[in-house]
Design a protein around this motif. Structure first.
Motif, short mmCIF file in Angstrom:
data_model
loop_
_atom_site.label_atom_id
_atom_site.label_comp_id
_atom_site.label_asym_id
_atom_site.label_seq_id
_atom_site.Cartn_x
_atom_site.Cartn_y
_atom_site.Cartn_z
N ILE A 91 -15.68 -11.17 6.12
CA ILE A 91 -14.24 -11.13 5.87
C ILE A 91 -13.90 -11.80 4.55
N PHE A 92 -13.17 -11.08 3.72
CA PHE A 92 -12.63 -11.65 2.49
C PHE A 92 -11.32 -12.34 2.81
N HIS A 93 -11.02 -13.39 2.08
CA HIS A 93 -9.73 -14.05 2.15
C HIS A 93 -9.01 -13.80 0.83
N ALA A 94 -7.71 -13.60 0.91
CA ALA A 94 -6.91 -13.30 -0.29
C ALA A 94 -6.45 -14.61 -0.92
N TRP A 95 -7.29 -15.15 -1.78
CA TRP A 95 -6.95 -16.38 -2.48
C TRP A 95 -6.20 -16.05 -3.76
N LYS A 96 -5.72 -17.08 -4.41
CA LYS A 96 -4.88 -16.94 -5.60
C LYS A 96 -5.49 -16.00 -6.65
N TYR A 97 -6.79 -16.12 -6.90
CA TYR A 97 -7.42 -15.32 -7.95
C TYR A 97 -8.15 -14.11 -7.42
N GLY A 98 -7.85 -13.72 -6.18
CA GLY A 98 -8.44 -12.51 -5.63
C GLY A 98 -9.29 -12.77 -4.40
N SER B 32 -5.11 -4.16 -0.23
CA SER B 32 -5.70 -5.08 0.75
C SER B 32 -5.42 -6.53 0.38
N TRP B 33 -5.52 -6.87 -0.89
CA TRP B 33 -5.25 -8.23 -1.34
C TRP B 33 -3.75 -8.52 -1.24
N GLN B 34 -2.92 -7.59 -1.69
CA GLN B 34 -1.47 -7.79 -1.67
C GLN B 34 -0.96 -8.00 -0.24
N ARG B 35 -1.42 -7.17 0.68
CA ARG B 35 -0.97 -7.29 2.08
C ARG B 35 -1.42 -8.60 2.70
N ALA B 36 -2.65 -9.01 2.42
CA ALA B 36 -3.14 -10.27 2.97
C ALA B 36 -2.37 -11.45 2.39
N ARG B 37 -2.04 -11.40 1.12
CA ARG B 37 -1.24 -12.48 0.51
C ARG B 37 0.14 -12.55 1.16
N GLU B 38 0.74 -11.39 1.41
CA GLU B 38 2.06 -11.37 2.06
C GLU B 38 1.97 -11.99 3.45
N ARG B 39 0.92 -11.66 4.19
CA ARG B 39 0.75 -12.25 5.52
C ARG B 39 0.56 -13.76 5.41
N GLU C 152 1.66 -15.76 3.10
CA GLU C 152 2.93 -16.40 2.74
C GLU C 152 3.84 -16.55 3.95
N ARG C 153 3.66 -15.70 4.96
CA ARG C 153 4.45 -15.81 6.19
C ARG C 153 3.81 -16.77 7.18
N GLY C 154 2.72 -17.43 6.76
CA GLY C 154 2.05 -18.38 7.64
C GLY C 154 1.03 -17.74 8.56
N GLU C 155 0.75 -16.46 8.33
CA GLU C 155 -0.26 -15.77 9.12
C GLU C 155 -1.61 -15.89 8.39
N SER C 156 -2.62 -15.23 8.90
CA SER C 156 -3.95 -15.24 8.28
C SER C 156 -3.93 -14.51 6.94
N ASP C 157 -4.69 -15.04 5.98
CA ASP C 157 -4.83 -14.37 4.70
C ASP C 157 -6.10 -13.52 4.66
N ASP C 158 -6.64 -13.18 5.83
CA ASP C 158 -7.81 -12.31 5.90
C ASP C 158 -7.46 -10.93 5.37
N MET C 159 -8.36 -10.38 4.57
CA MET C 159 -8.19 -9.02 4.08
C MET C 159 -8.78 -8.09 5.13
N ARG C 160 -7.97 -7.19 5.64
CA ARG C 160 -8.38 -6.31 6.73
C ARG C 160 -9.23 -5.15 6.21
N LEU C 161 -10.26 -4.83 6.97
CA LEU C 161 -11.17 -3.76 6.58
C LEU C 161 -10.44 -2.42 6.45
N ASP C 162 -9.46 -2.16 7.31
CA ASP C 162 -8.74 -0.89 7.20
C ASP C 162 -7.92 -0.83 5.91
N ASP C 163 -7.44 -1.97 5.43
CA ASP C 163 -6.73 -2.00 4.15
C ASP C 163 -7.70 -1.79 2.99
#
Length: 159
Positions: free
Chosen positions: A51-58, A112-119, A121-132
């Motif tokens: 699982i990738f995490h959507a950190w500040k630099y990608g 995938s990165w944009q959606r994970a960052r949005e999640r 920011e809402r306090g949810e997981s910043d995991d990048m989803r495989l389907d994204d």
């Protein structure tokens, strides 16, 4: 399916062989992301299960970050299947010579990165989803097809 550690180790080894210096950590994470995207685009299957995490630099993988920090990725030799090697080498040919910040900027354009960052920011997981990531892969596949068609058209026109 390959282990993400083997893919990261293979990238480190190939980068060292090609550029005669170790790969920087940011570039390694971005290349891993682009390898996963390319695998999904070419085979409709992920190359590795991580699982990738959507950190500040990608995209970043904390487990690879830890291994990179200890230097253990650079001290190993990895063996990948021939199809996996082809994908990794294609991504490296296309992107390994690029600046790490440029690769970071490219990754910021991925849904995938944009959606994970949005999640995140809402306090949810910043995991990048495989389907994204798969959706990004299909967009990448379409761009490659269009570019190929454009080149064929230009070649036909120049005859």
């Amino acid at each position: 399916m390959e282990s993400v550690t083997d893919v990261a180790t293979f990238i480190c080894s190939e980068f060292l062989d090609k550029f005669d210096r170790p790969i920087d950590e940011m570039k390694l994470h971005k290349l891993l992301y682009f390898v996963q995207r390319r695998s999904l685009a070419d085979t409709d299957a992920p190359m590795f299960d991580a699982i990738f995490h959507a950190w500040k630099y990608g995209p970043v993988m904390p487990e690879i970050r830890s291994l990179y920090k200890t230097g253990s990725l650079q001290r190993q030799k990895a063996f990948l299947s021939a199809p996996s090697q082809q994908i990794v080498l294609a991504v490296m040919k296309e992107l390994a010579g690029s600046d790490s910040m440029l690769l970071s900027s490219i990754s910021h354009g991925e849904l995938s990165w944009q959606r994970a960052r949005e999640r995140g920011e809402r306090g949810e997981s910043d995991d990048m989803r495989l389907d994204d990531i798969h959706e990004d892969a299909m967009r990448y596949r379409k761009r490659r097809e269009l570019l190929k068609a454009w080149r064929e058209y230009q070649n036909a026109c120049s005859m």
